[in-house]
Write a protein that holds these residues in place. Structure first.
Motif, PDB file in Angstrom:
ATOM      1  N   PRO A 231       0.839  -1.191   0.019  1.00  0.00           N
ATOM      2  CA  PRO A 231       0.300   0.294   0.387  1.00  0.00           C
ATOM      3  C   PRO A 231       1.126   1.192   0.188  1.00  0.00           C
ATOM      4  O   PRO A 231       1.852   0.963   0.285  1.00  0.00           O
ATOM      5  CB  PRO A 231      -0.554   0.037   1.545  1.00  0.00           C
ATOM      6  CG  PRO A 231      -0.767  -1.541   1.442  1.00  0.00           C
ATOM      7  CD  PRO A 231       0.955  -2.033   1.254  1.00  0.00           C
ATOM      8  N   LEU A 232       0.318   2.317  -0.641  1.00  0.00           N
ATOM      9  CA  LEU A 232       0.576   3.410  -0.563  1.00  0.00           C
ATOM     10  C   LEU A 232      -0.234   4.774  -0.236  1.00  0.00           C
ATOM     11  O   LEU A 232      -0.996   5.185  -0.522  1.00  0.00           O
ATOM     12  CB  LEU A 232       1.648   3.436  -1.955  1.00  0.00           C
ATOM     13  CG  LEU A 232       2.762   5.638  -2.485  1.00  0.00           C
ATOM     14  CD1 LEU A 232       3.132   5.485  -3.266  1.00  0.00           C
ATOM     15  CD2 LEU A 232       1.436   6.825  -2.349  1.00  0.00           C
ATOM     16  N   GLN A 233       0.426   5.055   1.006  1.00  0.00           N
ATOM     17  CA  GLN A 233      -0.659   6.431   1.644  1.00  0.00           C
ATOM     18  C   GLN A 233      -0.362   7.292   1.414  1.00  0.00           C
ATOM     19  O   GLN A 233       1.323   7.958   1.920  1.00  0.00           O
ATOM     20  CB  GLN A 233      -0.313   5.889   3.066  1.00  0.00           C
ATOM     21  CG  GLN A 233      -1.399   6.668   3.579  1.00  0.00           C
ATOM     22  CD  GLN A 233      -2.711   6.668   4.118  1.00  0.00           C
ATOM     23  OE1 GLN A 233      -3.209   5.522   3.953  1.00  0.00           O
ATOM     24  NE2 GLN A 233      -3.708   7.708   2.900  1.00  0.00           N
ATOM     25  N   VAL A 234      -0.933   8.007   0.840  1.00  0.00           N
ATOM     26  CA  VAL A 234      -1.075   9.693   0.359  1.00  0.00           C
ATOM     27  C   VAL A 234      -1.783  10.365   1.334  1.00  0.00           C
ATOM     28  O   VAL A 234      -3.536  10.489   1.852  1.00  0.00           O
ATOM     29  CB  VAL A 234      -1.406   9.960  -1.241  1.00  0.00           C
ATOM     30  CG1 VAL A 234      -1.643  11.769  -1.208  1.00  0.00           C
ATOM     31  CG2 VAL A 234      -0.471   8.908  -1.890  1.00  0.00           C
ATOM     32  N   LEU A 235      -1.091  11.460   2.310  1.00  0.00           N
ATOM     33  CA  LEU A 235      -1.872  11.850   2.515  1.00  0.00           C
ATOM     34  C   LEU A 235      -2.115  13.640   2.691  1.00  0.00           C
ATOM     35  O   LEU A 235      -1.475  14.330   2.314  1.00  0.00           O
ATOM     36  CB  LEU A 235      -1.275  12.308   4.439  1.00  0.00           C
ATOM     37  CG  LEU A 235      -2.242  13.121   5.419  1.00  0.00           C
ATOM     38  CD1 LEU A 235      -3.320  12.236   6.220  1.00  0.00           C
ATOM     39  CD2 LEU A 235      -0.787  12.751   6.647  1.00  0.00           C
ATOM     40  N   TYR A 236      -3.256  14.164   2.474  1.00  0.00           N
ATOM     41  CA  TYR A 236      -3.538  15.314   2.760  1.00  0.00           C
ATOM     42  C   TYR A 236      -3.780  16.379   4.326  1.00  0.00           C
ATOM     43  O   TYR A 236      -5.247  15.609   4.727  1.00  0.00           O
ATOM     44  CB  TYR A 236      -4.482  16.008   1.513  1.00  0.00           C
ATOM     45  CG  TYR A 236      -4.972  17.528   1.968  1.00  0.00           C
ATOM     46  CD1 TYR A 236      -4.126  18.462   1.259  1.00  0.00           C
ATOM     47  CD2 TYR A 236      -5.670  17.998   2.466  1.00  0.00           C
ATOM     48  CE1 TYR A 236      -3.827  19.595   0.968  1.00  0.00           C
ATOM     49  CE2 TYR A 236      -6.242  19.355   2.208  1.00  0.00           C
ATOM     50  CZ  TYR A 236      -5.634  20.018   1.922  1.00  0.00           C
ATOM     51  OH  TYR A 236      -5.996  21.359   2.018  1.00  0.00           O
ATOM     52  N   ALA A 237      -3.668  16.792   5.074  1.00  0.00           N
ATOM     53  CA  ALA A 237      -4.540  17.474   6.077  1.00  0.00           C
ATOM     54  C   ALA A 237      -4.455  19.574   6.126  1.00  0.00           C
ATOM     55  O   ALA A 237      -3.197  19.804   6.049  1.00  0.00           O
ATOM     56  CB  ALA A 237      -3.651  17.344   7.114  1.00  0.00           C
ATOM     57  N   GLY A 238      -5.683  19.610   5.963  1.00  0.00           N
ATOM     58  CA  GLY A 238      -5.807  21.560   5.813  1.00  0.00           C
ATOM     59  C   GLY A 238      -6.957  21.645   5.661  1.00  0.00           C
ATOM     60  O   GLY A 238      -8.214  20.967   5.923  1.00  0.00           O
ATOM     61  N   ASN A 239      -7.043  23.088   4.884  1.00  0.00           N
ATOM     62  CA  ASN A 239      -8.424  23.702   5.286  1.00  0.00           C
ATOM     63  C   ASN A 239      -9.151  22.366   3.441  1.00  0.00           C
ATOM     64  O   ASN A 239      -8.487  22.083   2.701  1.00  0.00           O
ATOM     65  CB  ASN A 239      -8.599  24.904   4.374  1.00  0.00           C
ATOM     66  CG  ASN A 239      -7.976  26.124   5.469  1.00  0.00           C
ATOM     67  OD1 ASN A 239      -8.488  25.672   7.016  1.00  0.00           O
ATOM     68  ND2 ASN A 239      -7.491  26.768   5.943  1.00  0.00           N
ATOM     69  N   LEU A 240     -10.431  22.200   3.221  1.00  0.00           N
ATOM     70  CA  LEU A 240     -10.919  22.290   2.031  1.00  0.00           C
ATOM     71  C   LEU A 240     -12.050  23.161   1.861  1.00  0.00           C
ATOM     72  O   LEU A 240     -13.134  22.855   1.404  1.00  0.00           O
ATOM     73  CB  LEU A 240     -11.915  20.699   2.667  1.00  0.00           C
ATOM     74  CG  LEU A 240     -11.241  19.888   3.489  1.00  0.00           C
ATOM     75  CD1 LEU A 240     -12.137  18.621   3.866  1.00  0.00           C
ATOM     76  CD2 LEU A 240      -9.906  19.317   2.639  1.00  0.00           C
ATOM     77  N   GLY A 241     -11.430  23.963   1.061  1.00  0.00           N
ATOM     78  CA  GLY A 241     -12.033  25.414   0.583  1.00  0.00           C
ATOM     79  C   GLY A 241     -11.328  24.959  -0.576  1.00  0.00           C
ATOM     80  O   GLY A 241     -10.996  24.351  -1.653  1.00  0.00           O
TER      81      GLY A 241
END
Length: 406
Positions: A231-241
């Motif tokens: 598995p290759l995990q990609v993460l985004y953390a922040g505003n969703l605007g």
């Protein structure tokens, strides 16, 4: 003479700093955490009061105590009311204006308790309380500018009326020119404001968004080589605007996620596009609410790559997202969909798989290269040592700015 007497005398000589801001913890977001760090840093040398609104950034925010007291630090929260039930642009704009006017009146009433005032934007109108205290209270003002909201509003068409745009530009000039010192998020901001307003360069200091101390990794293990099919995990953390514009690049890609059988995508955050992103149904795509900074640090350690993206607007060529420094500190590849100053910093400090903002095909190509195990696009470029990112501490710069006014 007793130690307690010495401490009492020291407290009497401390300068009194007031921080005026719309957002402060438990409100979530980079701005809140950054100002908490500022308040705690200044409380080492000053008597600090934070004047802020009740938590309000996202739906479901819970009320916090009206007054909190810590050592050399007091937090005063004033009520904020959502003017319209709709969280649309007009409702938010009017709410921000009325909230800023109310904070201006409260701040003015307390002006006798202030020696130095620090006003932080965004939101745009929250420079207004700083201007009011400067004009009527005659207190030194540090103005903190973290974005170019008017440039964004004009470029996106939110601000079309020439009379309204001119009035807001006049207010912007008045706020900026009233400041005794500016702290700015990027070199690009600084260059633009020096050119537009003739600001004295000695009175304009760049304070990068930098690192949240909770997210600074004590030790980062380089990413281990992945086994084929792992598995290759990609993460985004922040505003969703709309500024992050994730719907445009992820929407079409999710329909063809089977192309990358190892890929797992996790999105953490809240904002105007959250519901649309949450509506995408795929077992390897998750949208999660905001989490604690400690839990986020754990997820950053365990991810394989990060996603960084801003909409394709000219104003964002001068913007450096807070999360860029946090991502780079973990020495993981970054899917990099930003331009200008942010891309240069990213390429200097991380393995980048670059793509054009708001371009789903370009994003898919970058994902192909990442999932296929290809070298990063900047693999042959000279990279800075990780310690340079870890030294992106704001505290020494803030101390220097406030010392110059003391």
């Amino acid at each position: 003479m007793s130690a307690s007497h010495d401490e009492s005398e020291q407290d009497k000589t401390r300068k009194r700093v007031w921080i005026l801001t719309r957002h402060y913890p438990p409100d979530v977001g980079a701005l809140s955490y950054r100002l908490k760090h500022l308040a705690e840093t200044l409380a080492e040398d000053y008597e600090v009061t934070v004047l802020t609104a009740q938590p309000n950034r996202y739906e479901g925010a819970t009320k916090a105590p009206a007054i909190e007291r810590q050592e050399n630090l007091t937090i005063r929260r004033i009520s904020s009311v959502q003017l319209l039930q709709s969280r649309g642009k007009v409702g938010r704009l009017l709410t921000e204006l009325l909230g800023a006017l109310w904070m201006s009146l409260v701040a003015l009433r307390h002006r006798g308790k202030m020696d130095i005032v620090f006003a932080s934007t965004p939101p745009f109108f929250y420079g207004l309380p700083g201007l009011v205290v400067k004009r009527f209270g005659r207190r030194p003002l540090v103005l903190d500018l973290r974005d170019l909201w008017l440039d964004w509003a004009e470029e996106t068409g939110l601000l079309r009326n020439p009379l309204l745009a001119g009035s807001m530009r006049f207010l912007e000039r008045s706020i900026i020119r009233s400041a005794d010192h500016l702290t700015l998020a990027t070199e690009g901001f600084r260059d633009l404001l020096l050119e537009r307003h003739g600001t004295d360069p000695a009175c304009a200091t760049v304070v990068f968004n930098g690192l949240d101390k909770v997210l600074i990794p004590e030790h980062v293990e380089p990413a281990a080589p992945r086994d084929e099919g792992a598995p290759l995990q990609v993460l985004y953390a922040g505003n969703l605007g709309p500024s992050q514009s994730l719907v445009g690049i992820l929407g079409g890609m999710l329909a063809s996620l089977e192309k990358w059988p190892a890929l797992r995508i996790t999105i953490i955050g809240d904002g105007a596009q959250r519901d649309e992103l949450s509506g995408a149904s795929h077992p390897r795509f998750k949208v999660l609410p905001h989490t604690s900074r400690e839990e986020l640090a754990r997820m950053c350690r365990e991810t394989d790559a990060f996603l960084l993206h801003l909409a394709a607007l000219d104003v964002y060529r001068h913007t450096v997202p807070s999360k860029l420094f946090e991502y780079a500190a973990y020495e993981r590849p970054i899917l990099c969909g930003v331009s200008g100053e942010a891309r240069k910093i990213c390429e200097r400090h991380a393995a980048c798989f670059t793509f054009d903002s708001d371009d789903a095909a370009s994003f898919a190509s970058a994902m192909d290269r990442l999932c296929g195990g290809e070298p990063a696009d900047n693999a042959r470029m000279e990279r800075a040592d990780q310690t340079e990112i870890l030294r992106a501490s704001r505290a020494p710069i803030w101390r220097k700015v406030f010392a110059s006014l003391s």
